[in-house]
Write a protein that holds these residues in place. Structure first.
Motif, PDB file in Angstrom:
ATOM      1  N   TYR A 157       0.834  18.522  71.685  1.00 47.01           N
ATOM      2  CA  TYR A 157      -0.087  17.384  72.102  1.00 47.01           C
ATOM      3  C   TYR A 157       0.454  16.264  71.145  1.00 47.01           C
ATOM      4  O   TYR A 157       0.015  16.443  70.024  1.00 47.01           O
ATOM      5  CB  TYR A 157      -1.407  17.682  72.018  1.00 47.01           C
ATOM      6  N   ASP A 158       1.112  15.065  71.678  1.00 46.58           N
ATOM      7  CA  ASP A 158       1.383  14.109  70.644  1.00 46.58           C
ATOM      8  C   ASP A 158       2.376  14.683  69.457  1.00 46.58           C
ATOM      9  O   ASP A 158       2.184  14.435  68.260  1.00 46.58           O
ATOM     10  CB  ASP A 158       0.472  13.427  70.079  1.00 46.58           C
ATOM     11  N   GLY A 159       3.328  15.574  69.879  1.00 48.65           N
ATOM     12  CA  GLY A 159       3.994  16.413  68.796  1.00 48.65           C
ATOM     13  C   GLY A 159       3.978  17.746  69.011  1.00 48.65           C
ATOM     14  O   GLY A 159       3.201  18.212  69.921  1.00 48.65           O
ATOM     15  N   ARG A 160       4.511  18.390  68.161  1.00 51.67           N
ATOM     16  CA  ARG A 160       4.477  20.066  68.352  1.00 51.67           C
ATOM     17  C   ARG A 160       4.371  20.835  67.032  1.00 51.67           C
ATOM     18  O   ARG A 160       4.873  20.441  66.177  1.00 51.67           O
ATOM     19  CB  ARG A 160       5.844  20.533  69.071  1.00 51.67           C
ATOM     20  N   ILE A 161       3.501  21.965  67.324  1.00 53.41           N
ATOM     21  CA  ILE A 161       3.395  22.763  65.992  1.00 53.41           C
ATOM     22  C   ILE A 161       3.587  24.131  66.549  1.00 53.41           C
ATOM     23  O   ILE A 161       3.107  24.274  67.802  1.00 53.41           O
ATOM     24  CB  ILE A 161       2.050  22.457  65.322  1.00 53.41           C
ATOM     25  N   ILE A 162       4.321  25.029  65.951  1.00 50.95           N
ATOM     26  CA  ILE A 162       4.593  26.309  66.356  1.00 50.95           C
ATOM     27  C   ILE A 162       4.199  27.296  65.112  1.00 50.95           C
ATOM     28  O   ILE A 162       4.565  26.984  63.955  1.00 50.95           O
ATOM     29  CB  ILE A 162       6.162  26.594  66.581  1.00 50.95           C
ATOM     30  N   VAL A 200       5.041  31.337  59.393  1.00 55.94           N
ATOM     31  CA  VAL A 200       5.654  30.210  59.212  1.00 55.94           C
ATOM     32  C   VAL A 200       5.061  29.317  60.307  1.00 55.94           C
ATOM     33  O   VAL A 200       4.693  29.496  61.402  1.00 55.94           O
ATOM     34  CB  VAL A 200       7.054  30.619  59.827  1.00 55.94           C
ATOM     35  N   VAL A 201       5.078  28.017  59.957  1.00 58.39           N
ATOM     36  CA  VAL A 201       4.480  26.869  60.527  1.00 58.39           C
ATOM     37  C   VAL A 201       5.752  25.948  60.799  1.00 58.39           C
ATOM     38  O   VAL A 201       6.201  25.576  59.777  1.00 58.39           O
ATOM     39  CB  VAL A 201       3.360  26.162  60.031  1.00 58.39           C
ATOM     40  N   ILE A 202       6.000  25.297  62.074  1.00 59.18           N
ATOM     41  CA  ILE A 202       7.088  24.533  62.238  1.00 59.18           C
ATOM     42  C   ILE A 202       6.150  23.303  62.807  1.00 59.18           C
ATOM     43  O   ILE A 202       5.782  23.445  63.925  1.00 59.18           O
ATOM     44  CB  ILE A 202       8.194  25.036  63.078  1.00 59.18           C
ATOM     45  N   MET A 203       6.587  21.927  62.350  1.00 59.00           N
ATOM     46  CA  MET A 203       5.799  20.771  63.092  1.00 59.00           C
ATOM     47  C   MET A 203       7.268  20.119  63.200  1.00 59.00           C
ATOM     48  O   MET A 203       7.984  19.689  62.468  1.00 59.00           O
ATOM     49  CB  MET A 203       5.063  20.296  61.781  1.00 59.00           C
ATOM     50  N   ASP A 204       7.210  19.581  64.604  1.00 57.17           N
ATOM     51  CA  ASP A 204       8.365  18.804  64.859  1.00 57.17           C
ATOM     52  C   ASP A 204       7.968  17.646  65.826  1.00 57.17           C
ATOM     53  O   ASP A 204       6.928  17.425  66.357  1.00 57.17           O
ATOM     54  CB  ASP A 204       9.770  19.483  65.149  1.00 57.17           C
ATOM     55  N   GLY A 205       9.017  16.837  66.242  1.00 56.17           N
ATOM     56  CA  GLY A 205       8.838  15.903  67.389  1.00 56.17           C
ATOM     57  C   GLY A 205       7.942  14.826  66.517  1.00 56.17           C
ATOM     58  O   GLY A 205       8.220  14.439  65.574  1.00 56.17           O
ATOM     59  N   ALA A 206       6.920  14.019  67.406  1.00 54.61           N
ATOM     60  CA  ALA A 206       6.225  13.221  67.038  1.00 54.61           C
ATOM     61  C   ALA A 206       5.092  13.537  66.097  1.00 54.61           C
ATOM     62  O   ALA A 206       4.015  12.738  65.655  1.00 54.61           O
ATOM     63  CB  ALA A 206       5.816  12.275  68.149  1.00 54.61           C
ATOM     64  N   THR A 224      11.712  17.653  61.317  1.00 49.96           N
ATOM     65  CA  THR A 224      11.092  18.989  61.510  1.00 49.96           C
ATOM     66  C   THR A 224      10.729  19.766  60.146  1.00 49.96           C
ATOM     67  O   THR A 224      11.633  19.776  59.209  1.00 49.96           O
ATOM     68  CB  THR A 224      12.246  19.867  61.952  1.00 49.96           C
ATOM     69  N   ILE A 225       9.614  20.027  60.113  1.00 52.40           N
ATOM     70  CA  ILE A 225       9.174  20.608  58.803  1.00 52.40           C
ATOM     71  C   ILE A 225       8.655  21.885  59.138  1.00 52.40           C
ATOM     72  O   ILE A 225       7.998  22.331  59.974  1.00 52.40           O
ATOM     73  CB  ILE A 225       7.846  19.788  58.249  1.00 52.40           C
ATOM     74  N   MET A 226       9.131  22.904  58.196  1.00 50.67           N
ATOM     75  CA  MET A 226       8.787  24.287  58.494  1.00 50.67           C
ATOM     76  C   MET A 226       8.104  24.544  57.077  1.00 50.67           C
ATOM     77  O   MET A 226       8.725  24.472  56.000  1.00 50.67           O
ATOM     78  CB  MET A 226      10.241  24.949  58.624  1.00 50.67           C
ATOM     79  N   SER A 227       7.394  25.477  57.063  1.00 48.47           N
ATOM     80  CA  SER A 227       6.322  25.920  56.248  1.00 48.47           C
ATOM     81  C   SER A 227       6.063  27.149  56.093  1.00 48.47           C
ATOM     82  O   SER A 227       5.830  27.904  57.080  1.00 48.47           O
ATOM     83  CB  SER A 227       4.940  25.231  56.150  1.00 48.47           C
ATOM     84  N   LEU A 228       6.409  28.025  55.131  1.00 49.36           N
ATOM     85  CA  LEU A 228       6.244  29.376  54.845  1.00 49.36           C
ATOM     86  C   LEU A 228       4.895  29.776  53.960  1.00 49.36           C
ATOM     87  O   LEU A 228       4.974  29.238  52.774  1.00 49.36           O
ATOM     88  CB  LEU A 228       7.554  30.150  54.303  1.00 49.36           C
ATOM     89  N   SER A 229       4.045  30.614  54.180  1.00 47.42           N
ATOM     90  CA  SER A 229       2.958  30.879  53.737  1.00 47.42           C
ATOM     91  C   SER A 229       3.061  32.150  52.811  1.00 47.42           C
ATOM     92  O   SER A 229       3.442  33.089  53.625  1.00 47.42           O
ATOM     93  CB  SER A 229       1.736  30.901  54.707  1.00 47.42           C
ATOM     94  N   LEU A 230       2.862  32.206  51.548  1.00 44.00           N
ATOM     95  CA  LEU A 230       2.806  33.218  50.951  1.00 44.00           C
ATOM     96  C   LEU A 230       1.393  33.554  50.097  1.00 44.00           C
ATOM     97  O   LEU A 230       0.851  32.711  49.705  1.00 44.00           O
ATOM     98  CB  LEU A 230       4.136  33.062  49.824  1.00 44.00           C
TER      99      LEU A 230
END
Length: 184
Positions: free
Chosen positions: A9-14, A163-169, A130-136
């Motif tokens: 929604y107005d961008g993507r988060i995985i 892992v969280v990936i935020m991309d697009g807008a 594209t921002i990828m975040s790894l939680s430890l």
């Protein structure tokens, strides 16, 4: 089985949980503990270290970082294994597969470690990064809220290895944070 959730929604988060990479995560935790000088400041209640290609620089909140070269660092090898797993699972279907030239590692030592509401929208990250975040470590809450539609919000519990990936807008339309909370 790996748990993958898409929010668009107005961008993507995985969100990817349960990747079953425990051995790599253990190695990464040990490697970071043994080799990384985390830096924390009074204005930033989390510890961080910045790795990347030689010469890569990153500035946010008026603070500049120059990447610690990762070409001879085992952290890169471990992060690359995690990335390979994401590629094998077709996480990047429908978008150009991103390449990463740096990694800001945030260490949330305890529930007092946090980061306020922000977007990763610095000019050096590009138009739609594209921002990828790894939680430890301990499970922490990752919150997102829409910049214009305040009723659009989501709290996501990130377990160790998530892992969280935020991309697009996403960075244009959303803010995210990790709040202070009671965690062991």
């Amino acid at each position: 089985m790996m748990n993958i959730t898409h929010y668009e929604y107005d961008g993507r988060i995985i969100l990817i949980q349960d990747m079953f990479l425990d051995n790599y995560l253990r190695l990464l935790m040990k490697d970071l503990k043994d080799t990384t000088d985390f830096e924390a400041t009074q204005w930033n209640p989390r510890q961080e270290a910045f790795y990347g290609n030689e010469g890569v620089k990153y500035t946010y909140s008026g603070k500049g970082f120059e990447a610690i070269p990762w070409y001879d660092h085992s952290t890169l090898i471990i992060l690359d294994k995690i990335y390979e797993k994401l590629v094998q699972e077709d996480i990047f279907t429908g978008v150009d597969r991103p390449t990463f030239n740096c990694c800001l590692i945030n260490r949330y030592k305890d529930g007092n470690s946090s980061v306020g509401w922000h977007a990763d929208d610095e000019p050096e990250l590009g138009q739609n990064p594209t921002i990828m975040s790894l939680s430890l470590g301990a499970t922490r809450t990752f919150r997102i809220r829409h910049k214009k539609e305040s009723n659009q919000r989501l709290d996501i519990p990130l377990k160790h290895g998530a892992v969280v990936i935020m991309d697009g807008a996403f960075q244009h339309n959303w803010l995210h944070n990790v709040p202070k909370e009671n965690v062991p």
